[in-house]
Design a protein around this motif. Structure first.
Motif, PDB file in Angstrom:
ATOM      1  N   GLY A 128     151.612 -24.717 106.284  1.00 16.28           N
ATOM      2  CA  GLY A 128     153.022 -24.867 106.631  1.00 16.28           C
ATOM      3  C   GLY A 128     153.922 -24.425 105.495  1.00 16.28           C
ATOM      4  N   LEU A 129     153.468 -24.668 104.270  1.00 16.62           N
ATOM      5  CA  LEU A 129     154.210 -24.237 103.089  1.00 16.62           C
ATOM      6  C   LEU A 129     154.274 -22.712 103.026  1.00 16.62           C
ATOM      7  CD1 LEU A 129     155.533 -25.045 100.290  1.00 16.62           C
ATOM      8  CD2 LEU A 129     153.241 -24.728  99.325  1.00 16.62           C
ATOM      9  N   ILE A 130     153.123 -22.057 103.160  1.00 18.82           N
ATOM     10  CA  ILE A 130     153.099 -20.598 103.022  1.00 18.82           C
ATOM     11  C   ILE A 130     153.808 -19.927 104.195  1.00 18.82           C
ATOM     12  CG2 ILE A 130     150.885 -19.996 104.128  1.00 18.82           C
ATOM     13  CD1 ILE A 130     152.245 -18.749 100.677  1.00 18.82           C
ATOM     14  N   SER A 131     153.871 -20.577 105.354  1.00 13.97           N
ATOM     15  CA  SER A 131     154.636 -20.021 106.482  1.00 13.97           C
ATOM     16  C   SER A 131     156.117 -19.952 106.134  1.00 13.97           C
ATOM     17  CB  SER A 131     154.429 -20.875 107.742  1.00 13.97           C
ATOM     18  OG  SER A 131     153.092 -20.824 108.169  1.00 13.97           O
ATOM     19  N   MET A 132     156.625 -20.987 105.472  1.00 10.14           N
ATOM     20  CA  MET A 132     158.032 -20.970 105.064  1.00 10.14           C
ATOM     21  C   MET A 132     158.261 -19.909 103.991  1.00 10.14           C
ATOM     22  SD  MET A 132     160.954 -22.370 105.779  1.00 10.14           S
ATOM     23  CE  MET A 132     160.782 -24.071 106.383  1.00 10.14           C
ATOM     24  N   PHE A 133     157.299 -19.752 103.090  1.00 14.13           N
ATOM     25  CA  PHE A 133     157.454 -18.724 102.066  1.00 14.13           C
ATOM     26  C   PHE A 133     157.329 -17.312 102.644  1.00 14.13           C
ATOM     27  CE2 PHE A 133     157.515 -22.166  99.124  1.00 14.13           C
ATOM     28  CZ  PHE A 133     158.225 -21.670  98.031  1.00 14.13           C
ATOM     29  N   ALA A 134     156.658 -17.181 103.791  1.00 15.57           N
ATOM     30  CA  ALA A 134     156.641 -15.891 104.494  1.00 15.57           C
ATOM     31  C   ALA A 134     158.060 -15.514 104.913  1.00 15.57           C
ATOM     32  CB  ALA A 134     155.734 -15.959 105.717  1.00 15.57           C
ATOM     33  N   LEU A 135     158.834 -16.505 105.324  1.00 10.68           N
ATOM     34  CA  LEU A 135     160.220 -16.260 105.707  1.00 10.68           C
ATOM     35  C   LEU A 135     161.062 -15.856 104.502  1.00 10.68           C
ATOM     36  CD1 LEU A 135     162.375 -16.316 107.911  1.00 10.68           C
ATOM     37  CD2 LEU A 135     162.666 -18.759 107.467  1.00 10.68           C
ATOM     38  N   LEU A 136     160.808 -16.476 103.354  1.00  7.49           N
ATOM     39  CA  LEU A 136     161.532 -16.111 102.132  1.00  7.49           C
ATOM     40  C   LEU A 136     161.172 -14.697 101.673  1.00  7.49           C
ATOM     41  CD1 LEU A 136     162.138 -19.204 102.043  1.00  7.49           C
ATOM     42  CD2 LEU A 136     161.808 -19.074  99.575  1.00  7.49           C
ATOM     43  N   LYS A 137     159.894 -14.365 101.761  1.00  7.54           N
ATOM     44  CA  LYS A 137     159.398 -13.085 101.252  1.00  7.54           C
ATOM     45  C   LYS A 137     159.687 -11.933 102.219  1.00  7.54           C
ATOM     46  CE  LYS A 137     156.562 -10.600  98.496  1.00  7.54           C
ATOM     47  NZ  LYS A 137     156.977 -10.154  97.164  1.00  7.54           N
ATOM     48  N   TYR A 138     159.532 -12.192 103.530  1.00  6.46           N
ATOM     49  CA  TYR A 138     159.704 -11.143 104.540  1.00  6.46           C
ATOM     50  C   TYR A 138     160.661 -11.635 105.632  1.00  6.46           C
ATOM     51  CZ  TYR A 138     155.675  -9.075 102.211  1.00  6.46           C
ATOM     52  OH  TYR A 138     154.829  -8.541 101.264  1.00  6.46           O
ATOM     53  N   PRO A 139     161.941 -11.838 105.288  1.00  3.47           N
ATOM     54  CA  PRO A 139     162.875 -12.472 106.226  1.00  3.47           C
ATOM     55  C   PRO A 139     163.113 -11.692 107.520  1.00  3.47           C
ATOM     56  CG  PRO A 139     164.030 -11.597 104.310  1.00  3.47           C
ATOM     57  CD  PRO A 139     162.572 -11.516 104.003  1.00  3.47           C
ATOM     58  N   SER A 140     162.919 -10.377 107.486  1.00  2.00           N
ATOM     59  CA  SER A 140     163.182  -9.596 108.703  1.00  2.00           C
ATOM     60  C   SER A 140     161.924  -9.365 109.537  1.00  2.00           C
ATOM     61  CB  SER A 140     163.812  -8.251 108.335  1.00  2.00           C
ATOM     62  OG  SER A 140     162.925  -7.514 107.512  1.00  2.00           O
ATOM     63  N   MET A 141     160.790  -9.885 109.087  1.00  2.00           N
ATOM     64  CA  MET A 141     159.526  -9.626 109.787  1.00  2.00           C
ATOM     65  C   MET A 141     159.229 -10.671 110.865  1.00  2.00           C
ATOM     66  SD  MET A 141     155.879  -8.591 108.198  1.00  2.00           S
ATOM     67  CE  MET A 141     154.743  -7.707 109.268  1.00  2.00           C
ATOM     68  N   PHE A 142     159.623 -11.928 110.613  1.00  9.61           N
ATOM     69  CA  PHE A 142     159.274 -13.022 111.519  1.00  9.61           C
ATOM     70  C   PHE A 142     160.534 -13.611 112.157  1.00  9.61           C
ATOM     71  CE2 PHE A 142     155.995 -12.863 108.227  1.00  9.61           C
ATOM     72  CZ  PHE A 142     154.867 -12.703 109.024  1.00  9.61           C
ATOM     73  N   GLY A 143     160.446 -13.838 113.452  1.00  8.15           N
ATOM     74  CA  GLY A 143     161.561 -14.466 114.160  1.00  8.15           C
ATOM     75  C   GLY A 143     161.304 -15.919 114.481  1.00  8.15           C
ATOM     76  N   SER A 202     168.010 -16.968  98.368  1.00 13.13           N
ATOM     77  CA  SER A 202     169.138 -16.307  99.040  1.00 13.13           C
ATOM     78  C   SER A 202     168.878 -16.126 100.534  1.00 13.13           C
ATOM     79  CB  SER A 202     169.407 -14.947  98.390  1.00 13.13           C
ATOM     80  OG  SER A 202     168.220 -14.160  98.432  1.00 13.13           O
ATOM     81  N   LEU A 203     167.970 -16.940 101.083  1.00 20.87           N
ATOM     82  CA  LEU A 203     167.620 -16.843 102.499  1.00 20.87           C
ATOM     83  C   LEU A 203     168.852 -16.982 103.386  1.00 20.87           C
ATOM     84  CD1 LEU A 203     165.375 -16.764 104.705  1.00 20.87           C
ATOM     85  CD2 LEU A 203     165.266 -19.261 104.522  1.00 20.87           C
ATOM     86  N   GLN A 204     168.979 -16.053 104.346  1.00 25.44           N
ATOM     87  CA  GLN A 204     170.057 -16.102 105.340  1.00 25.44           C
ATOM     88  C   GLN A 204     169.447 -16.444 106.697  1.00 25.44           C
ATOM     89  OE1 GLN A 204     173.444 -15.420 104.537  1.00 25.44           O
ATOM     90  NE2 GLN A 204     172.616 -15.538 102.454  1.00 25.44           N
ATOM     91  N   PRO A 205     170.172 -17.191 107.544  1.00 22.95           N
ATOM     92  CA  PRO A 205     169.590 -17.600 108.822  1.00 22.95           C
ATOM     93  C   PRO A 205     169.259 -16.433 109.752  1.00 22.95           C
ATOM     94  CG  PRO A 205     171.693 -18.719 108.430  1.00 22.95           C
ATOM     95  CD  PRO A 205     171.485 -17.772 107.306  1.00 22.95           C
ATOM     96  N   GLY A 206     170.122 -15.417 109.796  1.00 28.59           N
ATOM     97  CA  GLY A 206     169.878 -14.313 110.727  1.00 28.59           C
ATOM     98  C   GLY A 206     169.666 -14.843 112.136  1.00 28.59           C
ATOM     99  N   THR A 207     168.607 -14.361 112.790  1.00 32.83           N
ATOM    100  CA  THR A 207     168.304 -14.823 114.157  1.00 32.83           C
ATOM    101  C   THR A 207     166.993 -15.607 114.197  1.00 32.83           C
ATOM    102  OG1 THR A 207     167.204 -12.717 114.622  1.00 32.83           O
ATOM    103  CG2 THR A 207     169.535 -12.902 115.230  1.00 32.83           C
TER     104      THR A 207
END
Length: 250
Positions: free
Chosen positions: A131-146, A168-173
């Motif tokens: 669960g931790l690394i899933s959140m860091f996937a969003l930080l590292k590749y913010p446009s890859m996962f919805g 600097s994570l942005q919510p996006g979609t």
């Protein structure tokens, strides 16, 4: 009609593939959910999932259960000391692992199976360190996962909550599902005792970054401890919240 579970390899990486009942290579593309720790979160839940597909509570999903080579290395974003003498230290190879996922493993899946390549259908879910690394996937590749599912994410991990807070994570979609048990960490003497507090901190940080109620869910399960039984239940809840009816068009 039932779906199928099969074992595969991508290079040295083992994974379990679940294909839903109406999967075929010439039909519409299916949303794909990349799940950490192999099929441990879903192999006992297939019957329930297929019932939800049938009742149209969920669209049919392809699940990819990715086996870790060493989860203490791959699911941690930087090295840290072990919590007890019984375990080795945390290797902190998480960014290397996520790079492998983004640049090799996920393209391999998308080239070989009929799954959608659109970020808003592409999900990543894990429990505990997964669960931790899933959140860091969003930080590292913010446009890859919805869609991100962080079930009992290990936000007690040294500097994890703080790093998410100052990112600097942005919510996006993107849509994020978080869960934690009300009793998690209560009996621990180590930093794991801060599990509930740190999860709430991360949730608050995401709210402050602009994630709306429709984009961010925190489920605190009363009486639940850090155990696979609860992880599996929350996995289904995560899929329903992230992909279910009344959600954005897939």
């Amino acid at each position: 009609m039932k779906g199928s579970l099969s074992e595969h390899k991508a290079g040295n990486r083992r994974f379990t593939l679940y294909l839903p009942p109406s999967y075929s290579t010439d039909s519409r593309e299916f949303p794909a959910v990349y799940v950490h720790d192999g099929n441990s979160l879903f192999h006992d839940e297939i019957e329930l999932l297929e019932s939800m597909f049938q009742q149209q509570k969920l669209p049919e999903l392809v699940l990819i259960g990715i086996e870790p080579e060493n989860r203490l290395d791959e699911y941690t974003p930087w090295p840290a000391a072990s919590l007890s003498d019984q375990f080795t230290y945390f290797g902190g190879m998480g960014y290397h692992y996520l790079s492998h996922m983004a640049n090799q493993f996920i393209p391999f899946i998308e080239e070989n199976w009929n799954v959608a390549r659109k970020p808003h259908t592409r999900g990543m879910i894990g429990a505990s360190l997964g669960g931790l690394i899933s959140m860091f996937a969003l930080l590292k590749y913010p446009s890859m996962f919805g869609k991100i599912g962080s079930i009992s994410g290990s936000y007690w991990y040294e500097n994890a909550a703080e790093t998410i807070h100052i990112s600097s994570l942005q919510p996006g979609t993107v849509r994020v599902f978080m869960s934690v048990g009300s009793e998690e960490g209560r009996e621990k003497q180590s930093i794991q005792q801060h599990m509930l507090k740190k999860t709430k901190q991360v949730h608050q940080s995401l709210k402050e970054k602009g994630f709306t109620e429709d984009q961010l869910c925190l489920s605190i399960e009363k009486g639940a401890v850090h155990h696979r039984k609860y992880f599996c239940k929350q996995f289904i809840n995560a899929l329903e919240w992230l992909y279910g009816k009344n959600r954005s068009t897939l």
